[in-house]
Design a protein around this motif. Structure first.
Motif, PDB file in Angstrom:
ATOM      1  N   GLY A  47       0.763  -1.306   0.013  1.00 52.18           N
ATOM      2  CA  GLY A  47       0.092   0.117   0.003  1.00 52.18           C
ATOM      3  C   GLY A  47       0.826   1.061  -0.021  1.00 52.18           C
ATOM      4  O   GLY A  47       0.407   2.354  -0.686  1.00 52.18           O
ATOM      5  N   LEU A  48       2.027   1.041   0.725  1.00 48.95           N
ATOM      6  CA  LEU A  48       2.987   2.517   0.785  1.00 48.95           C
ATOM      7  C   LEU A  48       3.529   2.732  -0.482  1.00 48.95           C
ATOM      8  O   LEU A  48       3.643   3.829  -0.866  1.00 48.95           O
ATOM      9  CB  LEU A  48       4.001   2.173   1.912  1.00 48.95           C
ATOM     10  CG  LEU A  48       3.326   2.425   3.349  1.00 48.95           C
ATOM     11  CD1 LEU A  48       4.470   1.916   4.409  1.00 48.95           C
ATOM     12  CD2 LEU A  48       2.746   3.733   3.716  1.00 48.95           C
ATOM     13  N   VAL A  49       4.053   1.352  -1.042  1.00 45.59           N
ATOM     14  CA  VAL A  49       4.678   1.771  -2.516  1.00 45.59           C
ATOM     15  C   VAL A  49       3.689   2.319  -3.662  1.00 45.59           C
ATOM     16  O   VAL A  49       4.229   3.200  -4.130  1.00 45.59           O
ATOM     17  CB  VAL A  49       4.933   0.420  -2.820  1.00 45.59           C
ATOM     18  CG1 VAL A  49       5.614   0.539  -4.261  1.00 45.59           C
ATOM     19  CG2 VAL A  49       6.343  -0.157  -2.084  1.00 45.59           C
ATOM     20  N   LEU A  50       2.515   1.722  -3.484  1.00 44.47           N
ATOM     21  CA  LEU A  50       1.473   2.460  -4.574  1.00 44.47           C
ATOM     22  C   LEU A  50       1.437   3.890  -4.137  1.00 44.47           C
ATOM     23  O   LEU A  50       1.217   4.708  -5.055  1.00 44.47           O
ATOM     24  CB  LEU A  50       0.120   1.657  -4.451  1.00 44.47           C
ATOM     25  CG  LEU A  50      -0.966   2.182  -5.444  1.00 44.47           C
ATOM     26  CD1 LEU A  50      -0.451   1.181  -6.913  1.00 44.47           C
ATOM     27  CD2 LEU A  50      -2.251   1.729  -5.200  1.00 44.47           C
ATOM     28  N   ALA A  51       1.310   4.257  -3.081  1.00 41.55           N
ATOM     29  CA  ALA A  51       0.829   5.716  -2.602  1.00 41.55           C
ATOM     30  C   ALA A  51       2.010   6.335  -3.202  1.00 41.55           C
ATOM     31  O   ALA A  51       1.746   7.757  -3.235  1.00 41.55           O
ATOM     32  CB  ALA A  51       0.426   5.737  -1.351  1.00 41.55           C
ATOM     33  N   LEU A  52       3.159   5.994  -3.050  1.00 41.79           N
ATOM     34  CA  LEU A  52       4.516   6.891  -3.100  1.00 41.79           C
ATOM     35  C   LEU A  52       4.888   6.848  -4.743  1.00 41.79           C
ATOM     36  O   LEU A  52       5.780   7.678  -5.068  1.00 41.79           O
ATOM     37  CB  LEU A  52       5.579   6.331  -2.416  1.00 41.79           C
ATOM     38  CG  LEU A  52       5.420   6.510  -0.695  1.00 41.79           C
ATOM     39  CD1 LEU A  52       6.432   5.797   0.001  1.00 41.79           C
ATOM     40  CD2 LEU A  52       5.397   7.953  -0.411  1.00 41.79           C
ATOM     41  N   LEU A  53       4.303   5.892  -5.680  1.00 40.20           N
ATOM     42  CA  LEU A  53       4.678   5.811  -6.936  1.00 40.20           C
ATOM     43  C   LEU A  53       4.478   7.183  -7.418  1.00 40.20           C
ATOM     44  O   LEU A  53       3.432   7.843  -7.492  1.00 40.20           O
ATOM     45  CB  LEU A  53       3.973   5.009  -7.568  1.00 40.20           C
ATOM     46  CG  LEU A  53       4.589   3.333  -7.422  1.00 40.20           C
ATOM     47  CD1 LEU A  53       3.363   2.382  -8.237  1.00 40.20           C
ATOM     48  CD2 LEU A  53       5.758   3.121  -7.846  1.00 40.20           C
ATOM     49  N   PRO A  54       5.423   7.873  -8.141  1.00 41.71           N
ATOM     50  CA  PRO A  54       5.204   9.156  -8.738  1.00 41.71           C
ATOM     51  C   PRO A  54       4.135   9.165  -9.972  1.00 41.71           C
ATOM     52  O   PRO A  54       3.359  10.326  -9.865  1.00 41.71           O
ATOM     53  CB  PRO A  54       6.649   9.302  -9.577  1.00 41.71           C
ATOM     54  CG  PRO A  54       7.611   8.690  -8.832  1.00 41.71           C
ATOM     55  CD  PRO A  54       6.899   7.581  -8.355  1.00 41.71           C
ATOM     56  N   SER A  55       3.889   8.136 -10.490  1.00 40.61           N
ATOM     57  CA  SER A  55       2.834   8.092 -11.576  1.00 40.61           C
ATOM     58  C   SER A  55       1.503   8.064 -10.905  1.00 40.61           C
ATOM     59  O   SER A  55       0.513   8.965 -11.209  1.00 40.61           O
ATOM     60  CB  SER A  55       2.867   6.766 -12.535  1.00 40.61           C
ATOM     61  OG  SER A  55       2.835   5.761 -11.589  1.00 40.61           O
ATOM     62  N   LEU A  56       1.051   7.681  -9.912  1.00 39.72           N
ATOM     63  CA  LEU A  56       0.260   7.491  -8.813  1.00 39.72           C
ATOM     64  C   LEU A  56      -0.109   8.958  -8.409  1.00 39.72           C
ATOM     65  O   LEU A  56      -1.173   9.549  -8.312  1.00 39.72           O
ATOM     66  CB  LEU A  56      -0.234   6.509  -7.882  1.00 39.72           C
ATOM     67  CG  LEU A  56      -0.601   5.305  -8.144  1.00 39.72           C
ATOM     68  CD1 LEU A  56      -2.324   5.588  -8.461  1.00 39.72           C
ATOM     69  CD2 LEU A  56      -0.156   4.610  -9.500  1.00 39.72           C
ATOM     70  N   GLN A  57       0.982   9.510  -7.790  1.00 48.14           N
ATOM     71  CA  GLN A  57       0.856  10.863  -7.252  1.00 48.14           C
ATOM     72  C   GLN A  57       0.538  11.879  -8.110  1.00 48.14           C
ATOM     73  O   GLN A  57      -0.408  12.761  -7.794  1.00 48.14           O
ATOM     74  CB  GLN A  57       2.183  11.305  -6.448  1.00 48.14           C
ATOM     75  CG  GLN A  57       2.676  10.529  -5.318  1.00 48.14           C
ATOM     76  CD  GLN A  57       4.166  11.011  -4.791  1.00 48.14           C
ATOM     77  OE1 GLN A  57       4.031  12.241  -4.789  1.00 48.14           O
ATOM     78  NE2 GLN A  57       4.925  10.145  -4.498  1.00 48.14           N
ATOM     79  N   ARG A  58       1.001  11.674  -9.401  1.00 52.28           N
ATOM     80  CA  ARG A  58       0.749  12.572 -10.493  1.00 52.28           C
ATOM     81  C   ARG A  58      -0.821  12.508 -10.944  1.00 52.28           C
ATOM     82  O   ARG A  58      -1.539  13.551 -10.994  1.00 52.28           O
ATOM     83  CB  ARG A  58       1.412  12.361 -11.734  1.00 52.28           C
ATOM     84  CG  ARG A  58       0.838  12.956 -12.983  1.00 52.28           C
ATOM     85  CD  ARG A  58       1.560  13.023 -14.157  1.00 52.28           C
ATOM     86  NE  ARG A  58       1.053  13.781 -15.215  1.00 52.28           N
ATOM     87  CZ  ARG A  58       1.534  13.938 -16.439  1.00 52.28           C
ATOM     88  NH1 ARG A  58       2.752  13.453 -16.763  1.00 52.28           N
ATOM     89  NH2 ARG A  58       0.840  14.689 -17.408  1.00 52.28           N
ATOM     90  N   TYR A  59      -1.580  11.437 -11.043  1.00 54.07           N
ATOM     91  CA  TYR A  59      -2.911  11.397 -11.211  1.00 54.07           C
ATOM     92  C   TYR A  59      -3.722  11.532 -10.490  1.00 54.07           C
ATOM     93  O   TYR A  59      -5.087  11.590 -10.380  1.00 54.07           O
ATOM     94  CB  TYR A  59      -3.281   9.974 -12.230  1.00 54.07           C
ATOM     95  CG  TYR A  59      -2.147  10.168 -13.463  1.00 54.07           C
ATOM     96  CD1 TYR A  59      -2.893  11.102 -14.630  1.00 54.07           C
ATOM     97  CD2 TYR A  59      -1.188   9.443 -13.930  1.00 54.07           C
ATOM     98  CE1 TYR A  59      -2.174  11.266 -15.767  1.00 54.07           C
ATOM     99  CE2 TYR A  59      -0.531   9.609 -14.974  1.00 54.07           C
ATOM    100  CZ  TYR A  59      -1.038  10.376 -15.739  1.00 54.07           C
ATOM    101  OH  TYR A  59      -0.263  10.584 -17.221  1.00 54.07           O
ATOM    102  N   ALA A  60      -3.186  11.456  -9.052  1.00 59.27           N
ATOM    103  CA  ALA A  60      -4.040  11.830  -7.845  1.00 59.27           C
ATOM    104  C   ALA A  60      -4.244  13.244  -7.919  1.00 59.27           C
ATOM    105  O   ALA A  60      -5.193  13.707  -7.280  1.00 59.27           O
ATOM    106  CB  ALA A  60      -3.400  11.410  -6.531  1.00 59.27           C
ATOM    107  N   GLN A  61      -3.684  14.151  -8.755  1.00 60.61           N
ATOM    108  CA  GLN A  61      -3.729  15.478  -8.577  1.00 60.61           C
ATOM    109  C   GLN A  61      -4.569  16.014  -9.776  1.00 60.61           C
ATOM    110  O   GLN A  61      -4.756  17.322  -9.837  1.00 60.61           O
ATOM    111  CB  GLN A  61      -2.077  16.324  -8.790  1.00 60.61           C
ATOM    112  CG  GLN A  61      -1.285  15.843  -7.836  1.00 60.61           C
ATOM    113  CD  GLN A  61       0.096  16.437  -8.101  1.00 60.61           C
ATOM    114  OE1 GLN A  61       0.299  17.473  -8.855  1.00 60.61           O
ATOM    115  NE2 GLN A  61       1.219  15.843  -7.485  1.00 60.61           N
ATOM    116  N   GLU A  62      -4.973  15.151 -10.701  1.00 61.36           N
ATOM    117  CA  GLU A  62      -5.709  15.581 -11.835  1.00 61.36           C
ATOM    118  C   GLU A  62      -7.063  14.949 -12.071  1.00 61.36           C
ATOM    119  O   GLU A  62      -7.227  13.852 -11.558  1.00 61.36           O
ATOM    120  CB  GLU A  62      -4.721  14.921 -13.185  1.00 61.36           C
ATOM    121  CG  GLU A  62      -3.211  15.544 -13.282  1.00 61.36           C
ATOM    122  CD  GLU A  62      -2.613  15.044 -14.462  1.00 61.36           C
ATOM    123  OE1 GLU A  62      -3.247  14.546 -15.352  1.00 61.36           O
ATOM    124  OE2 GLU A  62      -1.500  15.485 -14.919  1.00 61.36           O
ATOM    125  N   GLY A  63      -7.880  15.791 -12.690  1.00 61.31           N
ATOM    126  CA  GLY A  63      -9.228  15.612 -12.689  1.00 61.31           C
ATOM    127  C   GLY A  63      -9.479  14.751 -13.986  1.00 61.31           C
ATOM    128  O   GLY A  63     -10.220  15.063 -14.718  1.00 61.31           O
TER     129      GLY A  63
END
Length: 444
Positions: A47-63
């Motif tokens: 779960g931590l790895v998924l949350a810290l992946l840059p690709s996931l962080q990016r699309y967590a910011q986009e609508g």
């Protein structure tokens, strides 16, 4: 998003909040998947790895839809495991289940498969390429030796439900004509990610502990590797026939990477000699050692991705800054100037139409709303040439070199008129847009 804004006009917060919640739901789901397959610590790491992946962080910011698809795929995978477990004779025997004359157990298994199918159908409706995740699940079902038949039935129902949408989408294939063949960087990135996943799977296999626990899915590699490798691999393999690969379209492959990485980290930590000695004796006996290990590992991973995380929170991290493009067009143009897009995709003005309101879009025949299309409909090449010739100044908004060209001849018509009748007054590059002002000779 129409429903969200119908209920709450929250601006950018309302636009981005669903993606933030979706990534949170995906990380929680991956943590539970890892716990189910390989134990609590592996689940926490995953779960931590998924949350810290840059690709996931990016699309967590986009609508956009990609985070939501990732969340749906995560929980669809959970329901797949639940359905596979329910169909395993060994698991039913371990739980002491008996046959029921009323078929209650059979109904329960069918209900689980129906729930899985419903979630996967929604995922595919949100984004068509989620169907590749359904294919990856089929590999896991085949490896389980108990779930291939019910998976095939469920997948057939999902596919039949998607058929009308697929037929309509086939008539609008031009909407993805902008996708170019994968660049070398795309291939290298995917190769590196795949190699990391395969290395983690080999570590689990060689250690003799692939996870699986009480599940019928066959362990972490049997579930995670197909999700990581198949969707992206299929799109890349189809690229010579029709380029369709974009990394965000298969963002949910990160689920497989996170599961493999989390399980491999857990397995590796079990074999670190220093930790083994500390576990046996010393001040860190008992539950304090696992807590310390998780805290240190989380801190190290966070520090490793911190530069990328900070970069993702700056405008420079985005290849398209539509607000900056609109501002540049406003400053370089003047009210009444002609406006052309090369190619015809008007992606730049979709989010900021007011920035182009004072310019005359000379090639536009019908707006996106009037033509029921994403970018609107353009005039015939001959009419475009006539309208361009009547202009005194023109602002041309181009994609940078290397993007696919229009296949209708309209771009050639625009370029021919600009070369023959106008001279270039100035060019400015803003992210991926190139803005050029043309005027009649001697009138720059």
């Amino acid at each position: 998003m129409h429903a969200v804004f119908a209920l709450w006009e929250g601006g950018t917060v309302a636009l981005r909040l669903p993606s933030v919640l979706a990534v949170a739901a995906a990380a929680a789901g991956v943590g539970l998947l890892g716990r189910r397959l390989a134990g609590p610590r592996a689940g926490l790491f995953a779960g931590l790895v998924l949350a810290l992946l840059p690709s996931l962080q990016r699309y967590a910011q986009e609508g956009r839809s990609y985070a939501l698809v990732c969340a749906l795929m995560t929980w669809g995978t959970w329901l797949l495991l639940d359905a596979l477990d329910a169909g395993s004779r060994k698991q039913r025997a371990a739980r002491g289940e008996r046959r029921s004359w009323l078929g209650a157990r059979q109904f329960g298994r069918r209900f689980r498969w129906a729930g899985y199918g419903a979630v996967m159908l929604v995922a595919c409706l949100v984004h068509a390429f989620a169907v590749l995740g359904l294919v990856a699940h089929g590999v896991t079902a085949a490896l389980s030796r108990t779930g291939l038949r019910p998976w095939a039935t469920t997948a057939s129902v999902v596919s039949a439900s998607l058929a009308p949408l697929a037929l309509v989408s086939a008539t609008q294939s031009g909407q993805v004509s902008w996708i170019a063949a994968p660049a070398l960087s795309d291939l290298v990135d995917q190769a590196v990610v795949s190699a990391v996943g395969v290395a983690c799977a080999l570590l689990l296999l060689l250690s003799g502990r692939t996870g699986g626990g009480t599940t019928a899915a066959g362990g972490v590699p049997a579930l995670a590797l197909p999700l990581l490798l198949l969707p992206a691999g299929l799109l890349l393999a189809l690229s010579p026939l029709r380029p369709l690969y974009v990394d965000r379209y298969v963002l949910y492959g990160s689920i497989g990477l996170a599961l493999l990485t989390g399980a491999a980290l857990d397995r590796a930590l079990r074999h670190v000699p220093v930790l083994t000695r500390l576990r046996a004796r010393g001040p860190l006996r008992g539950p304090r050692l696992p807590v310390l290990v998780v805290a240190v590992a989380t801190a190290l991973v966070t520090l490793a991705v911190l530069p990328a995380s900070r970069e993702l929170r700056t405008p420079a991290s985005r290849s398209d800054d539509v607000t900056a493009v609109a501002e540049a067009v406003r400053k370089m143009g003047a009210p009444g100037d002609g406006l052309v897009f090369l190619p015809a995709r008007r992606a730049w003005l979709l989010a900021t139409p007011d920035g182009y309101a004072e310019l005359d879009d000379v090639a536009l025949a019908d707006s996106p709303a009037a033509s029921s299309t994403l970018f609107g409909a353009e005039l015939a090449p001959a009419v475009i040439r006539e309208r361009l010739t009547a202009q005194r100044r023109i602002v041309a908004v181009r994609d940078v070199f290397g993007e696919p060209r229009d296949s209708t001849g309209r771009r050639d018509a625009k370029e021919a008129v600009l070369r023959a009748r106008f001279e270039e007054c100035g060019t400015r590059r803003v992210t991926r847009a190139q803005i050029t002002v043309y005027a009649r000779p001697g009138h720059c």
